[in-house]
Write a protein that holds these residues in place. Structure first.
Motif, mmCIF file in Angstrom:
data_model
loop_
_atom_site.group_PDB
_atom_site.id
_atom_site.type_symbol
_atom_site.label_atom_id
_atom_site.label_comp_id
_atom_site.label_asym_id
_atom_site.label_seq_id
_atom_site.Cartn_x
_atom_site.Cartn_y
_atom_site.Cartn_z
ATOM 1 N N THR A 145 4.704 1.669 5.715
ATOM 2 C CA THR A 145 4.290 2.993 6.172
ATOM 3 C C THR A 145 2.817 3.014 6.564
ATOM 4 O OG1 THR A 145 5.928 4.026 4.729
ATOM 5 C CG2 THR A 145 4.137 5.434 5.500
ATOM 6 N N ILE A 146 1.963 2.449 5.739
ATOM 7 C CA ILE A 146 0.527 2.426 6.035
ATOM 8 C C ILE A 146 0.247 1.633 7.306
ATOM 9 C CG2 ILE A 146 -1.704 1.530 5.237
ATOM 10 C CD1 ILE A 146 -0.787 2.311 2.389
ATOM 11 N N LEU A 147 0.891 0.484 7.461
ATOM 12 C CA LEU A 147 0.679 -0.326 8.664
ATOM 13 C C LEU A 147 1.172 0.393 9.908
ATOM 14 C CD1 LEU A 147 1.514 -3.918 7.376
ATOM 15 C CD2 LEU A 147 -0.737 -2.935 7.853
ATOM 16 N N ALA A 148 2.327 1.056 9.818
ATOM 17 C CA ALA A 148 2.863 1.794 10.973
ATOM 18 C C ALA A 148 1.922 2.933 11.361
ATOM 19 C CB ALA A 148 4.252 2.336 10.661
ATOM 20 N N ARG A 149 1.398 3.654 10.383
ATOM 21 C CA ARG A 149 0.454 4.742 10.675
ATOM 22 C C ARG A 149 -0.839 4.191 11.259
ATOM 23 N NH1 ARG A 149 1.184 8.969 5.637
ATOM 24 N NH2 ARG A 149 3.325 9.524 6.149
ATOM 25 N N SER A 150 -1.287 3.054 10.766
ATOM 26 C CA SER A 150 -2.512 2.446 11.299
ATOM 27 C C SER A 150 -2.327 2.046 12.751
ATOM 28 C CB SER A 150 -2.899 1.218 10.471
ATOM 29 O OG SER A 150 -3.148 1.581 9.139
#
Length: 186
Positions: A156-161
């Motif tokens: 999730t964090i990587l996708a948002r980044s």
């Protein structure tokens, strides 16, 4: 840049780095959510007592290293106290307190990247440039490894980044109008 005074303090900074590991286990939110803030007062009193006792006991033997070691020990005792309170109030076991599998995967991923930082010690270059370059290499390798672990939060964090990086830059420079629509550019 790195004067003798700074270099003399490096061992103390290294001791304080342990705080980063302890702070990963933030146990205050579950207690604040149910308004059990009295345990912060009790925990901080315990922290203070441990801190003062260890400084008094160790300063004669290890000198200036006693305060950071005492502070780390006090912080660890405080965190363990909060963990005990969260487990007892919520009826959790130690295995239910944290997803230890995810913690282990993240720790192993971090450790797997450490050789990048070690390799940096063999390069003779400007220390600031070396620190930035090898930190970027560490981060790139870490993101590569951690992105393949399948941990939902990491994904999730990587996708948002990625979405943040790919968003149109013109929207960054636009100011909202009084009607709430973005129409003015800086």
């Amino acid at each position: 840049l790195f004067t003798g005074e700074y270099m003399a303090a490096v061992p103390i900074f290294r001791i304080y780095l342990t705080l980063m590991l302890i702070q990963c286990f933030d146990l205050s939110s579950p207690l604040r959510a149910i308004n059990k803030t009295i345990f912060f007062l009790i925990g901080n009193i315990i922290h203070l007592v441990v801190n003062i006792a260890l400084i008094a006991a160790l300063f004669h033997f290890i000198g200036i290293y006693a305060p950071p070691i005492a502070f780390i020990a006090g912080t660890l005792v405080f965190t363990l106290f909060l963990a005990w309170k969260v487990m007892s109030i919520y009826g959790l076991s130690l295995s239910g307190l944290v997803d230890w599998r995810k913690v282990l995967v993240i720790a192993v991923s971090c450790a797997a990247c450490l050789p990048v930082l070690y390799i940096g010690t063999f390069f003779h270059m400007n220390p600031v440039i070396k620190a930035v370059a090898f930190s970027i290499l560490y981060l790139a390798l870490y993101v590569f490894i951690i992105s393949r672990t399948g941990i939902e939060e990491v994904t999730t964090i990587l996708a948002r980044s990625v979405r943040f990086i790919k968003r149109p830059r013109s929207s960054i420079l636009q100011m909202p109008s009084k009607s709430g629509r973005k129409n003015r550019t800086l």
